[in-house]
Design a protein around this motif. Structure first.
Motif, PDB file in Angstrom:
ATOM      1  N   ASP A 168       0.830  -1.201   0.000  1.00 19.82           N
ATOM      2  CA  ASP A 168       0.000   0.000   0.000  1.00 19.82           C
ATOM      3  C   ASP A 168       0.869   1.257   0.000  1.00 19.82           C
ATOM      4  OD1 ASP A 168       0.948  -0.269   2.560  1.00 19.82           O
ATOM      5  OD2 ASP A 168      -0.946   0.207   3.525  1.00 19.82           O
ATOM      6  N   PHE A 169       1.624   1.431  -1.060  1.00 24.08           N
ATOM      7  CA  PHE A 169       2.532   2.572  -1.154  1.00 24.08           C
ATOM      8  C   PHE A 169       1.806   3.908  -1.090  1.00 24.08           C
ATOM      9  CE2 PHE A 169       5.113  -0.568  -3.623  1.00 24.08           C
ATOM     10  CZ  PHE A 169       6.110  -0.687  -2.685  1.00 24.08           C
ATOM     11  N   ASP A 170       0.673   4.008  -1.765  1.00 22.53           N
ATOM     12  CA  ASP A 170       0.021   5.307  -1.868  1.00 22.53           C
ATOM     13  C   ASP A 170      -1.474   5.272  -1.552  1.00 22.53           C
ATOM     14  OD1 ASP A 170      -0.782   3.904  -4.062  1.00 22.53           O
ATOM     15  OD2 ASP A 170      -0.029   5.308  -5.537  1.00 22.53           O
ATOM     16  N   ASP A 171      -1.925   4.255  -0.856  1.00 23.48           N
ATOM     17  CA  ASP A 171      -3.344   4.177  -0.513  1.00 23.48           C
ATOM     18  C   ASP A 171      -3.776   5.309   0.408  1.00 23.48           C
ATOM     19  OD1 ASP A 171      -3.599   1.961  -2.031  1.00 23.48           O
ATOM     20  OD2 ASP A 171      -3.877   0.552  -0.394  1.00 23.48           O
ATOM     21  N   GLU A 172      -2.933   5.661   1.365  1.00 25.45           N
ATOM     22  CA  GLU A 172      -3.322   6.678   2.334  1.00 25.45           C
ATOM     23  C   GLU A 172      -3.582   8.039   1.683  1.00 25.45           C
ATOM     24  OE1 GLU A 172      -1.425   8.052   6.334  1.00 25.45           O
ATOM     25  OE2 GLU A 172      -1.598   5.870   6.260  1.00 25.45           O
ATOM     26  N   PRO A 173      -2.625   8.617   0.963  1.00 26.49           N
ATOM     27  CA  PRO A 173      -2.902   9.949   0.399  1.00 26.49           C
ATOM     28  C   PRO A 173      -3.920   9.939  -0.741  1.00 26.49           C
ATOM     29  CG  PRO A 173      -0.754   9.194  -0.313  1.00 26.49           C
ATOM     30  CD  PRO A 173      -1.263   8.195   0.690  1.00 26.49           C
ATOM     31  N   TYR A 174      -4.016   8.851  -1.460  1.00 33.11           N
ATOM     32  CA  TYR A 174      -4.911   8.815  -2.607  1.00 33.11           C
ATOM     33  C   TYR A 174      -6.325   8.339  -2.269  1.00 33.11           C
ATOM     34  CZ  TYR A 174      -1.149   9.782  -5.864  1.00 33.11           C
ATOM     35  OH  TYR A 174      -0.141  10.377  -6.553  1.00 33.11           O
ATOM     36  N   ILE A 175      -6.471   7.455  -1.281  1.00 29.42           N
ATOM     37  CA  ILE A 175      -7.784   6.846  -1.054  1.00 29.42           C
ATOM     38  C   ILE A 175      -8.262   7.024   0.382  1.00 29.42           C
ATOM     39  CG2 ILE A 175      -9.098   4.695  -1.166  1.00 29.42           C
ATOM     40  CD1 ILE A 175      -6.995   3.754  -3.245  1.00 29.42           C
ATOM     41  N   THR A 176      -7.579   6.418   1.334  1.00 24.14           N
ATOM     42  CA  THR A 176      -8.121   6.295   2.690  1.00 24.14           C
ATOM     43  C   THR A 176      -8.212   7.597   3.464  1.00 24.14           C
ATOM     44  OG1 THR A 176      -5.947   5.698   3.554  1.00 24.14           O
ATOM     45  CG2 THR A 176      -7.407   3.889   2.908  1.00 24.14           C
TER      46      THR A 176
END
Length: 76
Positions: free
Chosen positions: A31-39
């Motif tokens: 989950d390299f970029d899930d936090e800034p892009y989705i969650t």
């Protein structure tokens, strides 16, 4: 090629494919970029709305302009 030869070839390819991917079975989710892009992105979390649609076409969050990706994430 005979039917038995074809079956053996197919079985061999299946075994080789499974053997090649078997070491990946115990890997975790990336989950390299899930936090800034989705969650943690409020525009994505509210779903597909009028304001989210406008935001998708007018923002440059991230490294490049990606309105279709934003709309797809909102729809999901």
């Amino acid at each position: 090629m005979h039917r038995i030869g074809t079956v053996h070839l197919g079985a061999g390819l299946l075994v080789l494919t499974v053997a090649a991917y078997l070491p990946l079975w115990n890997n975790g989710f990336v989950d390299f970029d899930d936090e800034p892009y989705i969650t943690t992105n409020p525009h994505v979390l509210q779903g597909l709305t009028g304001s989210g649609f406008r935001w998708a076409w007018t923002n440059y969050r991230g490294k490049y302009w990606q309105p279709i990706s934003w709309l797809s994430l909102q729809a999901d």
